[in-house]
Design an enzyme around this catalytic site. Structure first.
Site, PDB file in Angstrom:
ATOM      1  N   SER A 177     -36.112  25.784 -61.016  1.00 56.02           N
ATOM      2  CA  SER A 177     -36.211  25.786 -62.414  1.00 56.02           C
ATOM      3  C   SER A 177     -34.940  25.875 -63.207  1.00 56.02           C
ATOM      4  CB  SER A 177     -36.763  27.223 -62.806  1.00 56.02           C
ATOM      5  OG  SER A 177     -36.965  27.453 -64.040  1.00 56.02           O
ATOM      6  N   TYR A 190     -37.496  36.678 -62.613  1.00 60.95           N
ATOM      7  CA  TYR A 190     -37.819  35.189 -62.505  1.00 60.95           C
ATOM      8  C   TYR A 190     -36.614  34.462 -62.107  1.00 60.95           C
ATOM      9  CZ  TYR A 190     -39.984  30.772 -63.551  1.00 60.95           C
ATOM     10  OH  TYR A 190     -40.392  29.410 -63.213  1.00 60.95           O
TER      11      TYR A 190
END
Length: 309
Positions: A177, A190
């Site tokens: 990501s 995350y």
């Protein structure tokens, strides 16, 4: 004298290889690489029951691949299996697997090897997000984020990489990501998991290079936030620079990168420029730039809880 000659020779070889690699990169920037044929390749996709995983399965179904679909959501995974068959796949296998549990991954992996065969393209896509300030995030949710978003990559690679090495054939795909490149408010766990997944993928890539396993490819994907429902409510204040991405567009880019055997994929390309700025600007200036682009507070509208990809 002999050692000096060897050092000079090594330097010349290094410079020659560097120039060739640079020129090759420039050529393929202008002229796309020929795309490889993945018909008949056994493709395993984690988190296949929805979102990117489902769309990736449908794309590889149309390309003639054999599909192995993993998800903790049995119903969603079976829906993907049905849709893949409708899209043209002749061999599709759906397995219920909890990617937060190492022993479950090992168990299902052995079942896959017995029932389907050796995986040749492994796409680690499964992911979850909590979206809370660090001190408000329960320990168990942070642990689960690390288990699914990062540790699952360790256990799947341990399960399927040996056969790839034996055959000198395979492709490891890490769906990381942009949050694996830059720290973001309310995404501490995350970001940590995505940074770790990226670092692990780079390390395995380095190992294959050192061992001269030229038949094993790596693709590391770093997209900005995607409109899959996982980041429901999030928005960006500068959509012309960093838009919330449509999943179909991202999947097109991912599949194209896999077929061209690209090592890195940033979506959108502007992320490459962001990384360049991060590397050269003073910290306070780079934070001001990130704040201007809205990257620091993108989670302000987040309405989900323990959302999954």
């Amino acid at each position: 004298m002999a050692s000096n000659l060897k050092s000079a020779k090594d330097l010349v070889v290094f410079l020659g290889k560097s120039v060739i690699a640079f020129l090759e990169s420039m050529v393929f920037t202008i002229i796309p690489k020929p795309r490889k044929n993945v018909a008949g390749e056994i493709v395993l996709i984690t988190g296949a029951g929805s979102g990117l995983g489902r769309l990736l399965a449908l794309r590889f179904a149309r390309l003639g691949s054999v599909l192995v679909l993993w998800d903790i959501n049995k119903e969603g995974n079976e829906d993907t299996c049905r849709m893949a068959r409708e899209a043209g796949a002749t061999r599709v296998y759906a397995y219920t697997c909890d990617c937060s549990q190492r022993e479950d991954i090992y168990r299902v992996a052995e079942q896959v090897k017995k029932e389907v065969g050796d995986i040749s393209i492994l796409i680690n896509n499964a992911g979850i997000v909590t979206g809370k300030n660090f001190l408000d995030c329960p320990d168990e949710l942070m642990e689960k984020a690390l288990d699914v978003n990062f540790k699952a990559h360790l256990w799947t690679c341990k399960s399927f990489l040996p056969a790839m090495i034996a055959n000198n054939h395979g492709h490891l795909v890490c769906i990381s990501s942009s949050a694996g490149l830059v720290g973001i408010s309310k995404l501490a766990d995350y970001c940590a998991s995505k940074f770790a997944a990226l670092g692990f993928a780079e390390s395995i890539f380095a190992e294959t290079v050192v061992q001269k396993l030229n038949g094993i490819k790596t693709t590391i994907v770093c997209p900005f936030f995607i409109n899959t429902g996982m980041f429901e409510g999030c928005s960006t204040v500068r959509p012309f620079l960093l838009p919330v991405l449509e999943p179909e567009y991202v999947v097109d880019k991912i599949v194209d990168a896999i077929l061209q055997e690209k090592v890195y994929l940033y979506v959108p390309r502007f992320i490459s420029f962001v990384m360049f700025l991060k590397s050269i600007l003073p910290v306070k200036v780079s934070l001001l730039v990130a704040d201007y682009m809205g990257a620091l507070n993108i989670m302000d509208g987040f309405v989900g809880k323990n959302k999954k990809e």
